[in-house]
Motif scaffolding. Sequence first.
Motif, mmCIF file in Angstrom:
data_model
loop_
_atom_site.group_PDB
_atom_site.id
_atom_site.type_symbol
_atom_site.label_atom_id
_atom_site.label_comp_id
_atom_site.label_asym_id
_atom_site.label_seq_id
_atom_site.Cartn_x
_atom_site.Cartn_y
_atom_site.Cartn_z
ATOM 1 N N LYS A 95 -4.425 2.768 -1.856
ATOM 2 C CA LYS A 95 -4.388 2.778 -0.399
ATOM 3 C C LYS A 95 -5.372 1.799 0.245
ATOM 4 O O LYS A 95 -5.238 1.498 1.434
ATOM 5 C CB LYS A 95 -4.687 4.189 0.119
ATOM 6 C CG LYS A 95 -3.636 5.221 -0.262
ATOM 7 C CD LYS A 95 -4.023 6.572 0.276
ATOM 8 C CE LYS A 95 -2.989 7.646 -0.087
ATOM 9 N NZ LYS A 95 -3.379 8.968 0.442
ATOM 10 N N ILE A 96 -6.370 1.352 -0.504
ATOM 11 C CA ILE A 96 -7.408 0.484 0.089
ATOM 12 C C ILE A 96 -7.423 -0.870 -0.598
ATOM 13 O O ILE A 96 -6.890 -1.041 -1.695
ATOM 14 C CB ILE A 96 -8.803 1.143 0.000
ATOM 15 C CG1 ILE A 96 -9.209 1.317 -1.468
ATOM 16 C CG2 ILE A 96 -8.843 2.447 0.742
ATOM 17 C CD1 ILE A 96 -10.621 1.795 -1.658
ATOM 18 N N SER A 97 -8.047 -1.837 0.084
ATOM 19 C CA SER A 97 -8.175 -3.184 -0.481
ATOM 20 C C SER A 97 -9.263 -3.204 -1.545
ATOM 21 O O SER A 97 -10.272 -2.491 -1.440
ATOM 22 C CB SER A 97 -8.525 -4.169 0.630
ATOM 23 O OG SER A 97 -8.873 -5.422 0.092
ATOM 24 N N GLN A 98 -9.060 -4.051 -2.526
ATOM 25 C CA GLN A 98 -10.062 -4.152 -3.591
ATOM 26 C C GLN A 98 -11.330 -4.869 -3.124
ATOM 27 O O GLN A 98 -12.319 -4.927 -3.855
ATOM 28 C CB GLN A 98 -9.471 -4.881 -4.796
ATOM 29 C CG GLN A 98 -9.002 -6.287 -4.507
ATOM 30 C CD GLN A 98 -8.398 -6.947 -5.734
ATOM 31 O OE1 GLN A 98 -8.386 -6.371 -6.820
ATOM 32 N NE2 GLN A 98 -7.889 -8.155 -5.559
ATOM 33 N N LYS A 99 -11.294 -5.402 -1.879
ATOM 34 C CA LYS A 99 -12.483 -6.046 -1.306
ATOM 35 C C LYS A 99 -13.189 -5.156 -0.282
ATOM 36 O O LYS A 99 -14.169 -5.579 0.325
ATOM 37 C CB LYS A 99 -12.092 -7.369 -0.645
ATOM 38 C CG LYS A 99 -11.573 -8.407 -1.628
ATOM 39 C CD LYS A 99 -11.237 -9.711 -0.930
ATOM 40 C CE LYS A 99 -10.716 -10.749 -1.915
ATOM 41 N NZ LYS A 99 -10.379 -12.018 -1.256
ATOM 42 N N ASP A 100 -12.653 -3.945 -0.092
ATOM 43 C CA ASP A 100 -13.242 -3.014 0.881
ATOM 44 C C ASP A 100 -14.422 -2.309 0.234
ATOM 45 O O ASP A 100 -14.305 -1.211 -0.314
ATOM 46 C CB ASP A 100 -12.177 -2.010 1.353
ATOM 47 C CG ASP A 100 -12.624 -1.251 2.601
ATOM 48 O OD1 ASP A 100 -13.847 -1.189 2.848
ATOM 49 O OD2 ASP A 100 -11.747 -0.750 3.316
ATOM 50 N N LYS A 101 -15.578 -2.965 0.348
ATOM 51 C CA LYS A 101 -16.773 -2.471 -0.337
ATOM 52 C C LYS A 101 -17.190 -1.088 0.150
ATOM 53 O O LYS A 101 -17.572 -0.217 -0.645
ATOM 54 C CB LYS A 101 -17.915 -3.476 -0.132
ATOM 55 C CG LYS A 101 -19.215 -3.088 -0.808
ATOM 56 C CD LYS A 101 -20.290 -4.133 -0.535
ATOM 57 C CE LYS A 101 -21.619 -3.705 -1.156
ATOM 58 N NZ LYS A 101 -22.687 -4.702 -0.885
ATOM 59 N N VAL A 102 -17.102 -0.863 1.459
ATOM 60 C CA VAL A 102 -17.562 0.412 2.035
ATOM 61 C C VAL A 102 -16.737 1.579 1.508
ATOM 62 O O VAL A 102 -17.279 2.598 1.054
ATOM 63 C CB VAL A 102 -17.491 0.352 3.573
ATOM 64 C CG1 VAL A 102 -17.848 1.713 4.181
ATOM 65 C CG2 VAL A 102 -18.439 -0.726 4.108
#
Length: 297
Positions: A236-243
């Motif tokens: 569901k999330i991007s692999q660059k979404d660090k938070v």
Amino acid sequence: FYSFFTVMIILVLLFIITSIFFLQSSNDRYEKELCEKNNELLTTEEELRQNNEELMTLNEKLQSQHDFILKQEKKFKILFDSSNDAIILISNNKFLDCNKAALRLFGYKKKQDFLKLNIKDISPDYQEAGVPSYNKMQEAIEIAQYQGINKFEWICKDIDDEEFPTKVWLTPIEFEGVKIIHAVLRDLTKQKIDEQLIKEQIEELEATKEKLKHNNENLKKLYEKLKELDPEYAKKISQKDKVRITRALEVIYATSKPFSEFHKENPFFKRKRYDILKIGLKLERKELYRKINQRVL
């Protein structure tokens, strides 16, 4: 008696006639000589007049050349004094003349004080890489004399022995039979500071780039770990979404439960958070362009 008297008269008359003829001949000869002398004098006078005209023409040319030289000297003097770069005229390692920019560059107020110096007085003992200043300058002058110009960097020192970098142009010239080196010096202090700042910024940029690369590699590893522990939420999330990646892993390690399970249990995530109403306006293209043109014009 009468015969004797007659003879005497005849002789006297003959003497008088001969004298008159002789005088006439002499007079003709003198007149001829006088004419010749007069012609010679006239010729000489004409030659003198022509020579005088030639001398006047030559004098005018010399005066014109003199005026041109004075104008060139004045122009050179203006350029010499108004130049922003320091200019020094050197002969046998001694300073012959300098402009105001040279005095400012080296911190001198009076030209006569500066002209007492030589190349060694405005240079440290050694240049970069430990080369003696005197030897390097002699080599630079020889190159300038051979090539016609020589451009290089040089470390100078001012009246307070403070060292600073310069760019130097050496050009050999000859003035009134004297060989002179025309030296132009430009202060590189600001340029060197700017170059150092740019170098530091580049190094900082490279370090940041390396750090980001390292962070991206770590983030990739964290995402792979999230996919392993909670593949449903990872999709569901991007692999660059660090938070979100970090938050999900914190919850998983703290509760030993996949982060997606909390979404299923929480009614907030089950219901639609917004009722969406989409509204669109459709207009014929021709009418649309008419209104656009009307509004613009």
